[in-house]
Design a protein around this motif. Structure first.
Motif, short mmCIF file in Angstrom:
data_model
loop_
_atom_site.label_atom_id
_atom_site.label_comp_id
_atom_site.label_asym_id
_atom_site.label_seq_id
_atom_site.Cartn_x
_atom_site.Cartn_y
_atom_site.Cartn_z
N LYS A 163 37.08 31.30 49.71
CA LYS A 163 37.12 30.09 48.95
C LYS A 163 36.56 30.50 47.49
O LYS A 163 35.83 31.56 47.45
CB LYS A 163 35.99 29.14 49.29
N LEU A 164 37.22 30.08 46.32
CA LEU A 164 36.73 30.31 45.12
C LEU A 164 35.25 30.17 44.99
O LEU A 164 34.79 28.99 45.64
CB LEU A 164 37.47 29.73 43.91
N THR A 165 34.46 31.11 44.19
CA THR A 165 32.90 31.01 44.22
C THR A 165 32.55 29.92 43.06
O THR A 165 33.67 29.57 42.21
CB THR A 165 32.27 32.31 43.75
N ASN A 166 31.45 29.53 42.97
CA ASN A 166 31.32 28.31 41.88
C ASN A 166 31.45 29.05 40.40
O ASN A 166 31.87 28.53 39.60
CB ASN A 166 29.75 28.19 41.98
N SER A 167 31.08 30.45 40.38
CA SER A 167 31.03 30.90 38.97
C SER A 167 32.64 31.31 38.54
O SER A 167 33.03 31.30 37.39
CB SER A 167 30.31 32.20 38.95
N VAL B 265 31.06 44.60 40.05
CA VAL B 265 32.11 44.87 41.08
C VAL B 265 32.21 44.15 42.14
O VAL B 265 31.21 43.97 42.88
CB VAL B 265 31.87 46.35 41.64
N GLY B 266 33.40 43.75 42.59
CA GLY B 266 33.86 42.77 43.79
C GLY B 266 33.50 41.26 43.52
O GLY B 266 33.42 40.61 44.33
N SER B 267 33.41 41.02 42.18
CA SER B 267 32.94 39.60 41.85
C SER B 267 34.06 38.76 41.99
O SER B 267 34.08 37.22 41.63
CB SER B 267 31.93 39.25 40.56
N GLY B 268 35.45 39.17 42.05
CA GLY B 268 36.51 38.53 41.97
C GLY B 268 37.14 38.28 40.52
O GLY B 268 37.87 37.08 40.30
N LYS B 269 37.22 39.08 39.63
CA LYS B 269 37.70 38.91 38.21
C LYS B 269 39.18 39.06 38.34
O LYS B 269 39.77 38.09 37.83
CB LYS B 269 37.19 40.15 37.43
N THR B 270 39.61 39.75 39.41
CA THR B 270 41.25 40.03 39.21
C THR B 270 41.75 38.61 39.71
O THR B 270 42.94 38.04 39.03
CB THR B 270 41.58 41.01 40.30
#
Length: 704
Positions: free
Chosen positions: A274-278, A304-309
């Protein structure tokens, strides 16, 4: 055009007396030249500031001179005693005296005619240098200065000490610096008089003079008023330039882009988490920007690994929903391919047509790709610098993403934007290097910022441990056990400076050592390999055919191998915090428990100790970035070697953050009150922008 009064400062340094081709080459090594400047100029000498001082003010009599100290003595030359012919090792001695005692001047490998001209028998001279005792006699070996009484004023009693390079003497540098100082014109004041008075700072001209021609040793100390004044000038120029670029960019009509959410819903449904709040709030900020009539320029920073892509893909899908195209540009081929592979399954699920363009695509395949791009058959193009090339034409580029923004300059960013045709492309830039607020202001002040500060669900914490080099064999034994259980290991060797061993040799040596103990299945990856060999090695590691990958820091950015769960960083004390954190981010991407082992060589410096402790204590990239800035000071900024960013030429060190904040606020007030810099102070500030070569801002003024 640059104002005429500044032309002398931008002349080549070889227009100065005594600066020929050889000295110019040495100056090129010694001076910190800005990007794109090939030959040292007079202005580069002015920004090359002293780091200390030699005090020659002590003028004792010979008998009162204290051995081991620097002294300036007035003596009369008695006689010359040249060494025997053919004996080059014997010194050339000159006996001198004053009314209190005798002093021998000593020269080795001296040219006799030169010394006889400098020190004629029977004449008086001032000599300055270190006095030493040899038996009963006082001596001065190779005096720093020998001047006749009438040239007494040429002797610098407080001599600035400049950073030098091999073959360049302090005397030659000082002579060039003094001449450069004489070329600086008087400028109208660009700082607020009340602010100068409050800080106790001199005028610009006085500050330059006191640094290059000090009246007091305190003038060149860290935190001195002259140094602080120039540092603030540089920061104000930086902040004002960013304000001008940003506001002029905002003022340009953009292109509102909004979609119906159809493709984004398909991508979200295909996500394994699921997408994170940020991520949700970043997508809302990006969506609002894209839909506005102003041109979008936003920075997405996430650890790193926070889901930017995923955020970038969803934003690009918005452009495609609106009937346009999008592009994603990465700094390296490895990273571009990585992005394409990560995006591909999600793009397929949404029916998005993906293309990949790097330096490797050539001939017919490249032509075919470009035809499909121009006709609109490609929705999203992923690539490297190859995207800038003139023959890369989009049918309708509405949205562009640049990854690892700090590796590209403003000009490159603008070049990609212009491919968006009328209204330009909306722009999102991303970085996995968490950037402290201070540095956001200096290097990204022209951008709005969105921040991803949560890790996607399922990301495992990484256990980080410091291990002394003496325990290397124990560590390898533990790794052997882990490998038997299916683990995979990155083993990073550092860039080695001031050593006969290159980083490649160190990596090759470790590779041979580990192969001997662990057998086959140990790979080697380094910057000297061609792209095909690199990709093949990475693929073998990703497929599990290699169990251990020994690498130089080429793996720092963007390699994704979920099964790799151990990172060993050799000589961890040599790395900056930001880089250690980036490297650690290569593991912890799969289901296995992950470890980062920081192998260090004792003894550790206090700073290295704090760095490694910070790595053990936290995985929060933003905390780490703040600590990194605190330990390294503002001057190094993102770490020149890691980021390609130019350092400041004067600013950095004492009060950096506080002064930057003041310059940031000052620049905003100036811009609000006088956006075209037409007032008296505004005209003076234009000179400041030229002095610190804030070209982008100046170009916008000239175009206005």
């Amino acid at each position: 055009m640059r104002p005429n009064e500044l032309s002398p400062l931008f002349a080549s340094a070889d227009t100065l007396k005594g600066v020929g081709p050889h000295v110019l080459t040495l100056l090129k090594k010694a001076l910190k030249l800005p990007p794109g400047v090939i030959q040292p100029r007079i202005i580069d000498l002015l920004w090359h500031l002293p780091t200390g001082i030699i005090d020659r003010r002590a003028e004792p009599t010979v008998v009162a001179a204290i051995p081991g100290t620097i002294a300036t003595l007035k003596v009369r030359v008695l006689k010359h005693k040249a060494p025997p012919r053919g004996n080059n090792k014997a010194p050339y001695k000159i006996a001198t005296e004053d009314e209190t005692g005798r002093l021998d001047l000593i020269f080795f490998r001296a040219e006799r005619s030169f010394i006889e001209r400098q020190l004629p028998v029977g004449e008086e001279r001032y000599v300055s240098g270190r006095v030493e005792r040899y038996g009963e006699t006082l001596q001065m070996a190779h005096p720093d200065y020998i001047v006749a009484p009438e040239a007494r004023d040429d002797l610098p009693l407080l001599e600035p000490v400049y950073p030098l390079t091999g073959g360049l003497s302090g005397k030659v540098m000082l002579k060039a610096e003094r001449q450069a100082l004489g070329k600086a014109p008087a400028f109208a004041e660009w700082q607020d008089p009340a602010w100068l008075k409050q800080r106790g700072w001199p005028s610009f001209g006085e500050a330059l003079k006191r640094l290059h021609h000090p009246d007091d040793a305190a003038d060149v100390s860290l935190g001195s008023a002259p140094l602080q004044r120039l540092a603030y000038d540089e920061l104000l120029a930086n902040q004002l330039a960013l304000a001008i670029v940003r506001e002029s960019f905002k003022a340009q009509r953009g292109r509102p882009v909004s979609g119906n959410g159809r493709l984004r819903a398909k991508i979200e449904a295909a996500l394994p988490f699921k997408l994170t709040n940020s991520q949700v709030s970043a997508l809302k900020e990006i969506g609002d920007d894209m839909g506005s009539p102003r041109r979008m320029l936003r920075l997405l920073q996430g650890d790193v690994g926070s889901g930017k892509t995923v955020v970038a893909l969803m934003a690009m899908a918005t452009a495609v929903e609106a009937g346009a195209q999008a592009a994603l540009m990465a700094p390296t081929e490895v990273l571009a391919r990585q992005h394409a592979e990560t995006i591909a399954p999600l793009a397929d699920a949404a029916g998005l047509r993906l293309g990949l363009l790097t330096g490797r695509e050539k001939g017919r395949a490249r032509d075919e790709l470009l035809n499909r791009l121009a006709s609109g058959e490609i929705d999203i193009l992923v690539g490297t610098h190859a995207l800038f090339q003139d023959d890369v034409v989009f049918r309708d580029l509405a949205f562009a993403v640049i990854d690892e923004q700090h590796r590209f300059g403003v000009h490159q960013r603008l070049a990609l934007q212009t491919k968006g045709g009328q209204g330009g492309a909306n722009m999102l830039v991303m970085t996995a290097t968490p950037i402290p607020r201070t540095l956001l202001m200096t290097h990204y002040g022209d951008l709005e910022v969105s921040r991803l500060n949560e890790k996607p669900a399922g990301r495992k914490p990484i256990t980080t441990k410091q291990i002394p080099k003496a325990s290397l064999e124990k560590l390898i034994a533990r790794i052997k056990v882990q490998l038997a259980e299916g683990a995979q290991v990155y083993w990073v060797c550092p860039l080695i400076e001031s050593s006969d061993v290159s980083d490649l040799a160190a990596a090759e040596e470790r590779h041979a050592h580990l192969t001997q103990i662990l057998g086959e299945g140990v790979g080697l990856l380094h910057g000297g390999m061609n792209a095909t060999a690199k990709d093949a090695t990475m693929a073998a590691f990703a497929d599990g055919n290699l169990k251990v990958l020994v690498a130089t820091t080429v793996i720092e950015v963007g390699v994704n191998v979920p099964n790799a769960n151990i990172m060993v960083i050799e000589h961890a004390e040599r790395f900056g915090l930001a880089q250690l954190h980036q490297l650690r981010g290569r593991v912890g991407r799969g289901s296995r428990e992950s470890f980062c082992m920081l192998l260090y060589q004792e003894p550790l410096s206090k700073t290295a100790e704090q760095r490694l402790k910070m790595m053990e204590d936290t995985e929060d990239g933003f905390l780490i970035a703040e600590k990194d800035l605190e330990l390294r000071g503002g001057g190094e900024v993102l770490g020149a070697r890691q980021s390609g960013e130019a350092e400041f030429r004067v600013a950095g060190g004492v009060n950096f953050s506080e002064m930057l904040q003041a310059a940031h606020d000052d620049a905003r007030l100036i811009y609000q009150a006088d956006p075209d810099l037409l007032s008296e102070r505004g005209q003076a500030l234009r000179r400041l922008l030229y002095l610190f070569e804030c070209d982008e801002a100046i170009r916008l003024f000239r175009a206005a």
